[in-house]
Design a protein around this motif. Structure first.
Motif, PDB file in Angstrom:
ATOM      1  N   LEU A 139      16.121 -34.957 -25.438  1.00  0.00           N
ATOM      2  CA  LEU A 139      16.117 -34.109 -26.633  1.00  0.00           C
ATOM      3  C   LEU A 139      14.758 -33.421 -26.818  1.00  0.00           C
ATOM      4  O   LEU A 139      14.693 -32.245 -27.198  1.00  0.00           O
ATOM      5  N   ALA A 140      13.682 -34.165 -26.539  1.00  0.00           N
ATOM      6  CA  ALA A 140      12.340 -33.579 -26.670  1.00  0.00           C
ATOM      7  C   ALA A 140      12.136 -32.454 -25.661  1.00  0.00           C
ATOM      8  O   ALA A 140      11.526 -31.418 -25.987  1.00  0.00           O
ATOM      9  N   ASP A 141      12.660 -32.627 -24.462  1.00  0.00           N
ATOM     10  CA  ASP A 141      12.532 -31.586 -23.441  1.00  0.00           C
ATOM     11  C   ASP A 141      13.290 -30.323 -23.852  1.00  0.00           C
ATOM     12  O   ASP A 141      12.794 -29.202 -23.690  1.00  0.00           O
ATOM     13  N   ILE A 142      14.494 -30.507 -24.396  1.00  0.00           N
ATOM     14  CA  ILE A 142      15.282 -29.358 -24.847  1.00  0.00           C
ATOM     15  C   ILE A 142      14.586 -28.650 -26.006  1.00  0.00           C
ATOM     16  O   ILE A 142      14.482 -27.418 -26.042  1.00  0.00           O
ATOM     17  N   LEU A 143      14.087 -29.435 -26.970  1.00  0.00           N
ATOM     18  CA  LEU A 143      13.402 -28.834 -28.118  1.00  0.00           C
ATOM     19  C   LEU A 143      12.109 -28.146 -27.702  1.00  0.00           C
ATOM     20  O   LEU A 143      11.739 -27.118 -28.273  1.00  0.00           O
ATOM     21  N   LEU A 144      11.423 -28.711 -26.700  1.00  0.00           N
ATOM     22  CA  LEU A 144      10.163 -28.129 -26.246  1.00  0.00           C
ATOM     23  C   LEU A 144      10.348 -26.707 -25.730  1.00  0.00           C
ATOM     24  O   LEU A 144       9.484 -25.842 -25.927  1.00  0.00           O
ATOM     25  N   PHE A 145      11.483 -26.453 -25.083  1.00  0.00           N
ATOM     26  CA  PHE A 145      11.736 -25.128 -24.542  1.00  0.00           C
ATOM     27  C   PHE A 145      12.581 -24.255 -25.474  1.00  0.00           C
ATOM     28  O   PHE A 145      12.722 -23.058 -25.218  1.00  0.00           O
ATOM     29  N   ALA A 146      13.142 -24.838 -26.537  1.00  0.00           N
ATOM     30  CA  ALA A 146      13.993 -24.062 -27.442  1.00  0.00           C
ATOM     31  C   ALA A 146      13.290 -23.659 -28.729  1.00  0.00           C
ATOM     32  O   ALA A 146      13.519 -22.559 -29.248  1.00  0.00           O
TER      33      ALA A 146
END
Length: 222
Positions: A171-178
């Motif tokens: 989730l953190a990886d997705i939020l980092l790029f979104a």
């Protein structure tokens, strides 16, 4: 005489233009993490995001040892296959191009001692600052800050009951790029609501501090 001066001026201007283009190209080739998460170059950001997400999804399904072994095995398959392919091509064409990875093998991959010491010093500074902050929080130097930490830890117990560590990293990886590109498009509105929220939180904390006994109130002098 005038023609020679004109030619020299043209040569110097062309050299300056070439140097400027080279400097711009060098800057473009070096992308920071900020540029990646803001999708300055969609291709590079897409590759980094895809690889990081694929790695985390693999860790969610397999063990760390299995993921690392499969990644290294895939890399070896690619390099060995390419090495054999180039050897066959050279044998058929009767050419002597040498090792296909010669340019990469000649590159210096050693870490300079100065660079290593620099990063160690920076890391040590951050570690010491972190340890001092932990001491302040757990020894209740400031009651308000310690209460904030207690509330955050209490909320994290519920997060941990729903998600495991790998899921949180995904989730953190997705939020980092979104989140960064979304924030750039709606910066004015988000900053406005963030300022309202910050004001309300500061007002609430100030009221709470006024109700505390005088012995444990936050003192600015300290």
């Amino acid at each position: 005489m005038a023609d020679s001066m004109t030619q020299s001026a043209q040569i110097s201007s062309s050299q300056g233009l070439a140097d400027g283009q080279n400097s711009v190209a060098a800057k473009d080739s070096k992308m920071s993490v900020k540029d990646l998460v803001h999708w300055r170059d969609p291709k590079k950001s897409g590759v980094v995001f895809g690889l990081s997400l694929l790695t985390l999804l693999s860790l969610a399904a397999f063990s760390v040892i299995s993921v690392i072994s499969y990644l290294l095995l895939a890399l070896l398959c690619v390099t060995i296959s390419f090495r054999i392919y180039k050897a066959v091509v050279q044998a058929v064409q009767k050419s002597d191009d040498g090792h296909p990875f010669k340019a990469l093998m000649e590159k210096d991959v050693s870490v300079p001692p100065e660079t290593f010491r620099k990063h160690v010093d920076v890391s040590l500074t951050h570690i010491n600052r972190f340890l001092k902050q932990l001491r302040k929080l757990f020894l209740v130097e400031d009651l308000i800050d310690s209460l904030k930490l207690a509330i955050v830890m209490w909320l994290l117990t519920y997060v941990g009951a729903v998600f495991n560590g790998i899921t949180i990293l995904i989730l953190a990886d997705i939020l980092l790029f979104a989140v960064p590109p979304f924030y750039e498009k709606n910066k004015t509105q988000i900053d406005h609501y963030m300022e309202i929220t910050r004001t309300q939180v500061n007002t609430t904390m100030a009221k709470l501090q006024e109700k505390l006994p005088g012995a444990i109130k936050r003192t600015k002098a300290e």
